[in-house]
Motif scaffolding. Sequence first.
Motif, PDB file in Angstrom:
ATOM      1  N   GLY A 207       0.787  -1.221   0.000  1.00 26.89           N
ATOM      2  CA  GLY A 207       0.000   0.000   0.000  1.00 26.89           C
ATOM      3  C   GLY A 207       0.818   1.270   0.000  1.00 26.89           C
ATOM      4  O   GLY A 207       0.262   2.366   0.133  1.00 26.89           O
ATOM      5  N   ARG A 208       2.132   1.169  -0.154  1.00 25.29           N
ATOM      6  CA  ARG A 208       2.988   2.351  -0.167  1.00 25.29           C
ATOM      7  C   ARG A 208       3.035   2.945  -1.581  1.00 25.29           C
ATOM      8  O   ARG A 208       3.092   2.230  -2.580  1.00 25.29           O
ATOM      9  N   VAL A 209       3.026   4.266  -1.658  1.00 26.92           N
ATOM     10  CA  VAL A 209       2.950   4.951  -2.949  1.00 26.92           C
ATOM     11  C   VAL A 209       4.282   4.855  -3.691  1.00 26.92           C
ATOM     12  O   VAL A 209       5.303   5.340  -3.214  1.00 26.92           O
ATOM     13  N   VAL A 210       4.246   4.233  -4.841  1.00 25.48           N
ATOM     14  CA  VAL A 210       5.412   4.167  -5.718  1.00 25.48           C
ATOM     15  C   VAL A 210       5.536   5.452  -6.523  1.00 25.48           C
ATOM     16  O   VAL A 210       6.617   6.010  -6.688  1.00 25.48           O
ATOM     17  N   ALA A 211       4.412   5.943  -7.038  1.00 29.10           N
ATOM     18  CA  ALA A 211       4.394   7.162  -7.842  1.00 29.10           C
ATOM     19  C   ALA A 211       2.997   7.759  -7.806  1.00 29.10           C
ATOM     20  O   ALA A 211       2.004   7.061  -7.582  1.00 29.10           O
ATOM     21  N   ILE A 212       2.926   9.073  -8.014  1.00 29.86           N
ATOM     22  CA  ILE A 212       1.661   9.791  -8.133  1.00 29.86           C
ATOM     23  C   ILE A 212       1.489  10.187  -9.593  1.00 29.86           C
ATOM     24  O   ILE A 212       2.404  10.729 -10.216  1.00 29.86           O
TER      25      ILE A 212
ATOM     26  N   PRO B 243       6.705  11.983 -12.588  1.00 30.61           N
ATOM     27  CA  PRO B 243       8.059  12.548 -12.604  1.00 30.61           C
ATOM     28  C   PRO B 243       8.989  11.801 -13.556  1.00 30.61           C
ATOM     29  O   PRO B 243       8.934  10.579 -13.671  1.00 30.61           O
ATOM     30  N   ARG B 244       9.822  12.549 -14.224  1.00 29.92           N
ATOM     31  CA  ARG B 244      10.777  11.968 -15.176  1.00 29.92           C
ATOM     32  C   ARG B 244      11.652  10.915 -14.514  1.00 29.92           C
ATOM     33  O   ARG B 244      11.960   9.877 -15.112  1.00 29.92           O
ATOM     34  N   GLU B 245      12.047  11.151 -13.265  1.00 27.83           N
ATOM     35  CA  GLU B 245      12.958  10.229 -12.584  1.00 27.83           C
ATOM     36  C   GLU B 245      12.316   8.881 -12.273  1.00 27.83           C
ATOM     37  O   GLU B 245      13.026   7.909 -12.023  1.00 27.83           O
ATOM     38  N   LEU B 246      10.980   8.815 -12.297  1.00 32.77           N
ATOM     39  CA  LEU B 246      10.299   7.569 -11.986  1.00 32.77           C
ATOM     40  C   LEU B 246       9.665   6.910 -13.204  1.00 32.77           C
ATOM     41  O   LEU B 246       9.223   5.758 -13.129  1.00 32.77           O
ATOM     42  N   ARG B 247       9.610   7.620 -14.324  1.00 34.59           N
ATOM     43  CA  ARG B 247       8.851   7.126 -15.476  1.00 34.59           C
ATOM     44  C   ARG B 247       9.312   5.749 -15.930  1.00 34.59           C
ATOM     45  O   ARG B 247       8.506   4.817 -16.055  1.00 34.59           O
ATOM     46  N   ASP B 248      10.590   5.587 -16.201  1.00 36.51           N
ATOM     47  CA  ASP B 248      11.072   4.321 -16.748  1.00 36.51           C
ATOM     48  C   ASP B 248      10.890   3.178 -15.760  1.00 36.51           C
ATOM     49  O   ASP B 248      10.547   2.054 -16.152  1.00 36.51           O
ATOM     50  N   ALA B 249      11.117   3.454 -14.477  1.00 39.63           N
ATOM     51  CA  ALA B 249      10.954   2.409 -13.469  1.00 39.63           C
ATOM     52  C   ALA B 249       9.498   1.965 -13.364  1.00 39.63           C
ATOM     53  O   ALA B 249       9.203   0.772 -13.219  1.00 39.63           O
ATOM     54  N   VAL B 250       8.565   2.924 -13.444  1.00 46.24           N
ATOM     55  CA  VAL B 250       7.142   2.590 -13.380  1.00 46.24           C
ATOM     56  C   VAL B 250       6.726   1.792 -14.611  1.00 46.24           C
ATOM     57  O   VAL B 250       5.996   0.799 -14.509  1.00 46.24           O
ATOM     58  N   ILE B 251       7.181   2.202 -15.794  1.00 47.75           N
ATOM     59  CA  ILE B 251       6.855   1.471 -17.007  1.00 47.75           C
ATOM     60  C   ILE B 251       7.378   0.034 -16.927  1.00 47.75           C
ATOM     61  O   ILE B 251       6.663  -0.932 -17.243  1.00 47.75           O
TER      62      ILE B 251
ATOM     63  N   ILE C 299       2.702  -0.406 -23.116  1.00 48.47           N
ATOM     64  CA  ILE C 299       3.087   0.666 -22.187  1.00 48.47           C
ATOM     65  C   ILE C 299       4.399   1.260 -22.677  1.00 48.47           C
ATOM     66  O   ILE C 299       5.434   0.581 -22.674  1.00 48.47           O
ATOM     67  N   THR C 300       4.363   2.503 -23.109  1.00 46.97           N
ATOM     68  CA  THR C 300       5.546   3.141 -23.682  1.00 46.97           C
ATOM     69  C   THR C 300       5.670   4.575 -23.170  1.00 46.97           C
ATOM     70  O   THR C 300       4.727   5.155 -22.628  1.00 46.97           O
ATOM     71  N   ALA C 301       6.855   5.152 -23.390  1.00 48.27           N
ATOM     72  CA  ALA C 301       7.108   6.518 -22.923  1.00 48.27           C
ATOM     73  C   ALA C 301       6.711   7.571 -23.954  1.00 48.27           C
ATOM     74  O   ALA C 301       6.335   8.683 -23.583  1.00 48.27           O
ATOM     75  N   GLU C 302       6.796   7.263 -25.227  1.00 46.14           N
ATOM     76  CA  GLU C 302       6.508   8.199 -26.320  1.00 46.14           C
ATOM     77  C   GLU C 302       7.202   9.555 -26.111  1.00 46.14           C
ATOM     78  O   GLU C 302       6.576  10.616 -26.165  1.00 46.14           O
ATOM     79  N   PRO C 303       8.523   9.548 -25.877  1.00 48.56           N
ATOM     80  CA  PRO C 303       9.225  10.800 -25.548  1.00 48.56           C
ATOM     81  C   PRO C 303       9.235  11.831 -26.665  1.00 48.56           C
ATOM     82  O   PRO C 303       9.377  13.034 -26.398  1.00 48.56           O
ATOM     83  N   ASP C 304       9.112  11.381 -27.905  1.00 49.86           N
ATOM     84  CA  ASP C 304       9.167  12.318 -29.032  1.00 49.86           C
ATOM     85  C   ASP C 304       7.808  12.914 -29.374  1.00 49.86           C
ATOM     86  O   ASP C 304       7.710  13.752 -30.281  1.00 49.86           O
ATOM     87  N   ARG C 305       6.769  12.476 -28.682  1.00 45.83           N
ATOM     88  CA  ARG C 305       5.433  12.956 -29.036  1.00 45.83           C
ATOM     89  C   ARG C 305       4.891  13.994 -28.064  1.00 45.83           C
ATOM     90  O   ARG C 305       4.272  14.971 -28.491  1.00 45.83           O
ATOM     91  N   TRP C 306       5.109  13.802 -26.754  1.00 51.73           N
ATOM     92  CA  TRP C 306       4.440  14.636 -25.768  1.00 51.73           C
ATOM     93  C   TRP C 306       5.406  15.564 -25.048  1.00 51.73           C
ATOM     94  O   TRP C 306       6.520  15.182 -24.722  1.00 51.73           O
ATOM     95  N   ARG C 307       4.925  16.759 -24.798  1.00 57.69           N
ATOM     96  CA  ARG C 307       5.667  17.718 -23.995  1.00 57.69           C
ATOM     97  C   ARG C 307       4.723  18.280 -22.942  1.00 57.69           C
ATOM     98  O   ARG C 307       3.606  18.708 -23.271  1.00 57.69           O
ATOM     99  N   VAL C 308       5.160  18.284 -21.695  1.00 60.07           N
ATOM    100  CA  VAL C 308       4.334  18.760 -20.589  1.00 60.07           C
ATOM    101  C   VAL C 308       4.662  20.228 -20.313  1.00 60.07           C
ATOM    102  O   VAL C 308       5.828  20.621 -20.315  1.00 60.07           O
ATOM    103  N   PHE C 309       3.636  21.019 -20.094  1.00 59.38           N
ATOM    104  CA  PHE C 309       3.860  22.434 -19.803  1.00 59.38           C
ATOM    105  C   PHE C 309       2.951  22.894 -18.673  1.00 59.38           C
ATOM    106  O   PHE C 309       1.913  22.294 -18.391  1.00 59.38           O
ATOM    107  N   GLY C 310       3.363  23.956 -18.032  1.00 60.46           N
ATOM    108  CA  GLY C 310       2.553  24.613 -17.025  1.00 60.46           C
ATOM    109  C   GLY C 310       2.286  26.038 -17.463  1.00 60.46           C
ATOM    110  O   GLY C 310       3.073  26.629 -18.205  1.00 60.46           O
ATOM    111  N   ALA C 311       1.156  26.579 -17.038  1.00 54.72           N
ATOM    112  CA  ALA C 311       0.793  27.929 -17.444  1.00 54.72           C
ATOM    113  C   ALA C 311       0.041  28.621 -16.322  1.00 54.72           C
ATOM    114  O   ALA C 311      -0.522  27.977 -15.443  1.00 54.72           O
ATOM    115  N   SER C 312       0.044  29.926 -16.364  1.00 56.87           N
ATOM    116  CA  SER C 312      -0.740  30.717 -15.412  1.00 56.87           C
ATOM    117  C   SER C 312      -1.373  31.872 -16.153  1.00 56.87           C
ATOM    118  O   SER C 312      -0.828  32.370 -17.134  1.00 56.87           O
ATOM    119  N   GLY C 313      -2.557  32.264 -15.702  1.00 56.19           N
ATOM    120  CA  GLY C 313      -3.215  33.395 -16.329  1.00 56.19           C
ATOM    121  C   GLY C 313      -4.543  33.031 -16.967  1.00 56.19           C
ATOM    122  O   GLY C 313      -5.242  32.133 -16.521  1.00 56.19           O
TER     123      GLY C 313
END
Length: 338
Positions: free
Chosen positions: A53-58, A74-82, A96-110
């Motif tokens: 029941g311990r959290v591996v990743a959120i 998180p990037r540091e956990l992605r490969d281990a979780v996959i 189950i794949t990472a698709e690193p060349d397809r997706w980019r994560v961004f944050g925004a405000s406003g």
Amino acid sequence: MSLEAAIDALPELQVAAFRGPDARQFLHGQVSQDVVGLPLDRVRLAGYHNPQGRVVAILWLVADGPQDVLALLPRELRDAVITRMRRVVLRARVQITAEPDRWRVFGASGNLPALLASMVPRPGVADSRDGAEPATTQDEAGRVYNSGGWRIWRHPGDPHGAPRWLGLADLSAGGGGSDAVAMSISAEHSGARLDWQAGDIAAGLPQIGPGTSELFVSQMLNLDVLGGISFDKGCYTGQEVIARAHYRGRVKRRLQRFVTSAQVDLSPGSELRLDDQRKLQVISSLRRGNGQQEFLAVGAYHLDPAAGTTTNAGAEAGAPAVATIDAKSVPLPYALPD
């Protein structure tokens, strides 16, 4: 012309893609969230746990069509979780794949409408999103808006600050979307990443990394309060421990927010003690401009008035010495269970 919103890359967050006829059902049996019933226009928080029941990743879960699901983590956990999830696929029809060349994560405000209009400058694209205006209520906070190759949703943040948005840019989107994406997200810079981390701390949003993975049960990280656990779904890894904590007992240790009176060095997973003898374990921290450190940590939160200290917080016999720091509690934007 100044835009009413700022967009910044968040390279510390990556995508794990679950694709195939059994993708939803498979992921449903691995995480604490209802994945089978995940709507196309909603994002959901979830915990991925070990059998204890311990959290591996959120994870933040987003539907990518009727059967596929994207998970931000998180990037540091992605490969281990996959790798970990691939081991239990067995006969399930899921990739189950990472698709690193397809997706980019961004944050925004406003302002979201102005943001969407600026991100993909093609006629009519801004008007193609689902819904005319951004979410303004708590119930609508997880609604996903689509604009071309962009997906964006209202992200929890400081209730007194500007609205925050988290999203995905699809670099494979046709019609010039790829070029527009590349031009619209600013280059990575430390200031934007610190602003995003500050927003997460103000919102009381935990994030697990290598130093804190598999240390805490979901409720200790307030995932139940944040809507990251479905208690109506079927079995999933770690479910028995999490359900027992929910139905049979009170969780004595919870995620809380603090600020130090002076500069200190805190790292995820480190242990410390407050003057009232509460023992804490750090989840995340950020140095303010005045040198103070604001941080999220897990520790006892019920006081024992008779003893004048916290329950279950005394020093354990034979335990190594833990540094005591001067810090005060800061309210979270949500209430913890009694």
